[in-house]
Design a protein around this motif. Structure first.
Motif, PDB file in Angstrom:
ATOM      1  N   ILE A  31       0.878  -1.175   0.000  1.00  0.00           N
ATOM      2  CA  ILE A  31       0.000   0.000   0.000  1.00  0.00           C
ATOM      3  C   ILE A  31       0.917   1.227   0.000  1.00  0.00           C
ATOM      4  CG2 ILE A  31      -1.851   1.191   1.230  1.00  0.00           C
ATOM      5  CD1 ILE A  31      -2.401  -1.631   2.557  1.00  0.00           C
ATOM      6  N   PRO A  32       0.838   2.025  -1.058  1.00  0.00           N
ATOM      7  CA  PRO A  32       1.842   3.076  -1.245  1.00  0.00           C
ATOM      8  C   PRO A  32       1.863   4.144  -0.159  1.00  0.00           C
ATOM      9  CG  PRO A  32       0.100   3.246  -2.902  1.00  0.00           C
ATOM     10  CD  PRO A  32      -0.125   1.972  -2.169  1.00  0.00           C
ATOM     11  N   VAL A  33       0.722   4.376   0.507  1.00  0.00           N
ATOM     12  CA  VAL A  33       0.691   5.471   1.493  1.00  0.00           C
ATOM     13  C   VAL A  33       1.109   5.015   2.892  1.00  0.00           C
ATOM     14  CG1 VAL A  33      -1.042   6.850   0.272  1.00  0.00           C
ATOM     15  CG2 VAL A  33      -1.794   5.120   1.914  1.00  0.00           C
ATOM     16  N   LEU A  34       1.392   3.724   3.028  1.00  0.00           N
ATOM     17  CA  LEU A  34       1.826   3.224   4.340  1.00  0.00           C
ATOM     18  C   LEU A  34       3.327   2.938   4.329  1.00  0.00           C
ATOM     19  CD1 LEU A  34      -1.054   0.707   5.250  1.00  0.00           C
ATOM     20  CD2 LEU A  34      -0.871   3.139   5.811  1.00  0.00           C
ATOM     21  N   GLU A  75       4.027  -0.285   8.582  1.00  0.00           N
ATOM     22  CA  GLU A  75       2.564  -0.247   8.554  1.00  0.00           C
ATOM     23  C   GLU A  75       1.986  -1.263   7.572  1.00  0.00           C
ATOM     24  OE1 GLU A  75       1.860   4.465   9.729  1.00  0.00           O
ATOM     25  OE2 GLU A  75       2.314   3.904   7.668  1.00  0.00           O
TER      26      GLU A  75
END
Lengths: 231, 405
Positions: free
Chosen positions: A101-104, A108
């Protein structure tokens, strides 16, 4: 190997895609068993049905007929939501294109599935740290995927797959986008996890380097098991 | 939940330009909606408040039939009414008046005017008319003199200390005539009121009109104007059929109807505005869905339930809406606050139209919280409706197909 627990049992599985003008028979009666601790590669030419088989074993797709038992559970009996929950707790996935997941951050991403399982924070932190160290990325916990190389991202994906302590890990062409060094490094890690912790790995691959390291090679062609060789 | 919120809040910054464009369009809509609603509400509130506070009050009690036939012959004794309503908590005070018309004269000038007998103390608490005295002084209780509105005084060429002659027809047709020393001049924002109002003391009015202890009107003063309809219902129930109780909406039906028509008209304009913005937001949602189909497939594959995915996407759009909405309010607030403090002064025909209603020709803005809360609720509702489509798409999304691309 005979006394080991059967993790995956595939019995006379057929899969026909009917969305196309002409129905496509992707699997034509596949039967096999995968036991705990195996390091198995499913190989075959493009269109042979290996990805379909992997998707069905992973509960991502449903067979047209036949029976799939994973860790003793008949997947065909589960509703869509139950199947999602089953995947969350029993199956680890590593995909071809890393798919973090790119935003984590890396940490995370690894703890993501544990959060979905409502695992307590202390346990999450401990497990994440262990796994990140096991894949050699203990110092990259707080980097986002875009700050990691392809090989590093795939190692994070392996750590994520192992986080919920699944029955087995399914890896779909995990080395397809990696250079030689990264491939070797990833295979070393997975091999070590397999030998030291007894984690079961099932790969679909074209990569000879993966096939060479596998201890069992199942060849699929025209939707059937052509050979099943244990080394 | 925290995890979903973290994901959603980070996701909206993945494509900053798109976020700014979408939030910008919402800002634009909210800005105009706030500006239009604020001016409209402010103007109508001012109009109603002016009429209510200058003269009518929030409700009035009369003898039954007075409102249709405003004759002194419909006067009534206020004592029994005051007794019956003495325990009503929402009534701050009942303000007695005798309202009728008379010819006012001074020297060679004569003009028809509205001559109202007031209890100076109670009236000042209700309409604050004492604060409108521009020359001379306000009436004392039992005062024998008169307060004359500025416009009327100008016409009659009288000032403080002069004597005003009033001639009229009193109770049951008796002759009414009297001399009243001018105690003070009062200024009304409304030129219409300024041209015709004369106040005299209540006791003097009873003598002048010959009503003895009767009055025409009891104005209901309340601390809770928002509950006035309920209060009026209670009054009617307590007083029975001999009396009539009317709230300000019933006393000014034309004005209230005009307000409703005008408000409905601008609601349609705002709906069209939000519809256009809604399509913009929908476009963003579609782009997000298409771009991230693969990612949604992965999330489903690794065990994220569709309901959580839906919640994440809804939160993303709500956050986007919230940013736009807050920005719109922040940009609009200084503007409406300025016009709240410095109302637009009307002139020409528009001003004349206002004056006919007895209202100062001003367009103030309103800064009532409901204006801002309404916009936030509209954006929230709009986004929630728009989120239905991605919910259906995500429900149908099959991880294998999504990851195949």
């Amino acid at each position: 190997m005979t006394d080991k627990k059967v993790v995956v049992s595939v019995k006379d599985v057929h899969k026909t895609y009917t969305e196309t003008k002409v129905p496509v028979k992707a699997l034509r009666g596949v039967t096999l068993e995968i036991k705990q601790g195996e390091f198995t590669a499913i190989v075959g030419p493009s269109g042979s049905g290996k990805t379909t088989l992997l998707n069905i074993i992973g509960g991502l797709d449903r067979p047209t007929s036949g029976e799939i038992l994973v860790d003793g559970t008949d997947l065909s009996q589960l509703s869509d939501n139950k199947l999602i929950d089953f995947r969350k707790t029993h199956i680890g996935f590593v995909f071809q294109s890393y798919n973090l997941i790119p935003v984590l951050t890396a940490k995370e991403n690894v703890e993501f599935v544990m959060l979905l399982q409502n695992v307590a924070q202390q346990k999450r932190d401990q497990r994440t740290k262990e796994l990140m160290e096991a894949v050699g990325l203990g110092d990259r916990m707080h980097n986002r995927p875009s700050e990691l190389s392809g090989g590093q991202q795939q190692r994070v994906a392996v750590a994520r797959a192992l986080a919920p302590k699944p029955a087995f890990v399914l890896a779909d062409e995990p080395t397809a986008n990696l250079d030689s060094a990264s491939t070797a490094n990833l295979l070393d890690i997975m091999s070590r996890l397999n030998q030291q912790e007894g984690m079961t790995f099932v790969f679909s691959t074209h990569d000879q380097r993966v096939i060479d390291r596998a201890r069992r090679v199942i060849t699929i062609e025209d939707g059937k098991v052509l050979s099943d060789i244990r080394k | 939940m925290k995890q979903i919120f973290t994901l959603a809040s980070r996701n909206i910054w993945r494509n900053k330009r798109r976020t700014f464009i979408t939030a910008g369009s919402i800002l634009f809509a909210v800005f105009f909606a706030v500006a239009i609603s604020s001016i409209q509400k402010g103007t109508w509130d001012h109009m109603v408040d002016s009429i209510v506070h200058y003269h009518f009050g929030y409700a009035q009690i009369h003898k039954s039939g007075y409102w249709d036939d405003k004759s002194l012959d419909n006067a009534f004794d206020p004592e029994p009414v005051t007794k019956i309503l003495s325990d009503e908590k929402d009534i701050r005070q009942l303000v007695p008046r005798i309202e009728s018309f008379a010819l006012a004269s001074s020297g060679q000038y004569t003009k028809g005017g509205m001559v109202i007998g007031i209890d100076p103390q109670r009236e000042s608490r209700l309409t604050k008319v004492d604060g409108r005295v521009i020359e001379g002084q306000y009436l004392l209780s039992e005062d024998e003199g008169a307060l004359v509105a500025e416009g009327m005084a100008d016409y009659l060429k009288i000032s403080v200390g002069d004597t005003l002659i009033l001639i009229s027809q009193g109770y049951h047709g008796i002759n009414a005539a009297g001399k009243f020393p001018v105690r003070g001049l009062v200024r009304f924002g409304s030129p219409e009121l300024s041209k015709q109002l004369i106040y005299i003391g209540l006791e003097k009015a009873k003598w002048f009109y010959g009503t003895e202890n009767l009055i025409t009107t009891l104005v209901v003063d309340t601390d809770k104007p928002e509950k006035i309809e309920h209060t009026v219902k209670l009054i009617r129930k307590n007083l029975g059929d001999d009396y009539e109780a009317l709230d300000y909406k019933e006393m000014m039906p034309d004005l209230i109807q005009a307000k409703e028509v005008d408000t409905a008209g601008s609601q349609i304009i705002l709906m069209v505005l939000y519809l256009i913005i809604g399509f913009g937001i929908f476009g963003t949602i579609l782009m997000m869905l298409k771009e991230r189909e693969y990612e949604f497939g992965i999330l489903k594959a690794i065990g994220m339930r569709t309901s959580k995915l839906n919640l994440m996407l809804w939160l993303e759009t709500i956050l986007l809406g919230l940013i736009g909405c807050l920005a719109g309010i922040i940009v609009a607030f200084p503007l409406v606050y300025y016009f709240y403090k410095n109302p637009i002064q009307l002139s020409g025909e528009m001003a004349n139209a206002y004056e006919k209603f007895g209202v100062e020709p001003l367009l103030p803005a309103s800064i009532h919280p409901s204006i801002f809360i309404t916009q936030a609720l509209v954006v929230f509702f709009l986004i929630t409706v728009l989120a239905i489509y991605p919910m259906i798409k995500l429900h149908r999304l099959k991880p294998v197909e999504a990851m195949r691309g």
